[in-house]
Design an enzyme around this catalytic site. Sequence first.
Site, PDB file in Angstrom:
ATOM      1  N   ASP A 151       5.902  43.905  -2.604  1.00 45.84           N
ATOM      2  CA  ASP A 151       6.923  43.095  -3.259  1.00 45.84           C
ATOM      3  C   ASP A 151       8.265  43.187  -2.521  1.00 45.84           C
ATOM      4  OD1 ASP A 151       7.841  41.353  -5.274  1.00 45.84           O
ATOM      5  OD2 ASP A 151       6.725  42.443  -6.809  1.00 45.84           O
ATOM      6  N   ASP A 250       7.584  33.739  -9.427  1.00 46.72           N
ATOM      7  CA  ASP A 250       6.457  34.159 -10.252  1.00 46.72           C
ATOM      8  C   ASP A 250       5.886  33.016 -11.089  1.00 46.72           C
ATOM      9  OD1 ASP A 250       6.790  36.691  -9.265  1.00 46.72           O
ATOM     10  OD2 ASP A 250       7.726  37.502 -11.081  1.00 46.72           O
TER      11      ASP A 250
END
Length: 481
Positions: A151, A250
């Site tokens: 990430d 997301d």
Amino acid sequence: MHRSFPFIVVSVFRSALALVQKDGVGKLPALGWNSWNAFACDVSEEKIMTAANEMVNLGLKDAGYEYVNIDDCWTVKAGRDSSTNQLIPDPTTFPSGIKGIAKNIHALGLKIGIYSDDGTTTCAGYPASLGYESLDAATFAAWGIDYLKYDDCNVPPVWMDQYESCVPEPRDSYLGPFQNGTCPPKYYSRPPPPASYDWSTSNTTKRYNIMRDALLAQNRTILFSLCNGGKAEVSTWASATGNSWRMSGDITPNWSRIVYILNENSFLLNSVNFWGHNDADMLEVGNGNLTLEENKSHFAFWAAMKSPLIIGTALDELSGELVDVLKNWYLLAFNQDAVFGEPAKPYKWGTNADWTWNSTSPAEYWSGASGNGTLVLAFNPLGSAVQKEIVWNEVPELKSGGAAFEVTDVWTGEKLGCVSRGINRTAASHETVGFVVGTECQGTLQSSNLVGSLRSQTSSVRSGPMTSGGGRGVRPVREGL
């Protein structure tokens, strides 16, 4: 790109370098399951092993799904081991440790993935890997890890990029609009780059390359999945760094968000081929209040765009109807095709003029070549049922062929026989109809609801902008939502 590692080859793939790993790891989109969409930080060894066992019991392993991925929140939040500096699995939620759970997952014939971050802490505030890349890569390899999701949260100022790229999605400081899929000056919190800027020289690229090199230095092949939310023009350089990269922010289990990502990715697909895939984020099939038609369309397009297909729901609660969606043979075969690496792409927009950027009504007609034939999808983004017409001589892969082809329905598996000219179907709201168009044939199917009328809704995309690589659907050129 470093060439000294024994299990890596750098090849020229189109106009970009590609990371070619041992044993074909990363050549095709990853298939698996991840804990985040179902459980977020409420993750545990028990839930991971339930998912692994259900992958076997439900036939998902037999369908090709292989990775069982632990997302954020698996470590002790207080910090690293004071003696070794290693990440510490939470002993309460993962009593067997990651090495123990990896052994159990491998015993099922599956692979295991883990999560970390290129900042000082993960997105949920747990210890991350910046400055510890070599140690963490060695630890992951020693534990038996097969996949790393990496990430991009909590990056310190010294590692921030000089410029900011455009990711045309709403955020707190700017909600839109994004005319033609571009970002206006008020979108940027840092200067946008000059036209000549090379994002492969950015700090984001450097951070990811450090972890790439650390993984490649291990005596274990680990698939490297970049998760930077589409920033730093990631699709222009990531194929030399990892085997998949997030192209957007997301996903959520909301139809509007799924369609937004579909529209966004439809203009980025020329970066997708063997060894490198735009990641449209984990599947939401089985989550939220999506209708059956929405679940099916979501899966169909993620498969057709050759995104990694990472299931994100509680498998022990998933209906048999949705299990069947996830196991759809025709869509999985296209996603995993060993002959053609390119994804399906839009060839006609339908409701909108071709090349329209529209975050609620994206391109409706798509096609792509595969070893089994041409996959053709027709999507209804509207709130009521409509007639969808697929005309063979509009489909790019079929233009040089004849007027009739053997056709199979991708949802039912029904062999429709030799179909002339095209095919008509009524599509419910948010439904996608799909077919595999196979070999050329002679004759006409007599069923009137299957035979097209040759009248198309819009002109073919043949006149649309092309790239040097010859692909479709890279840059929007008309104004839209």
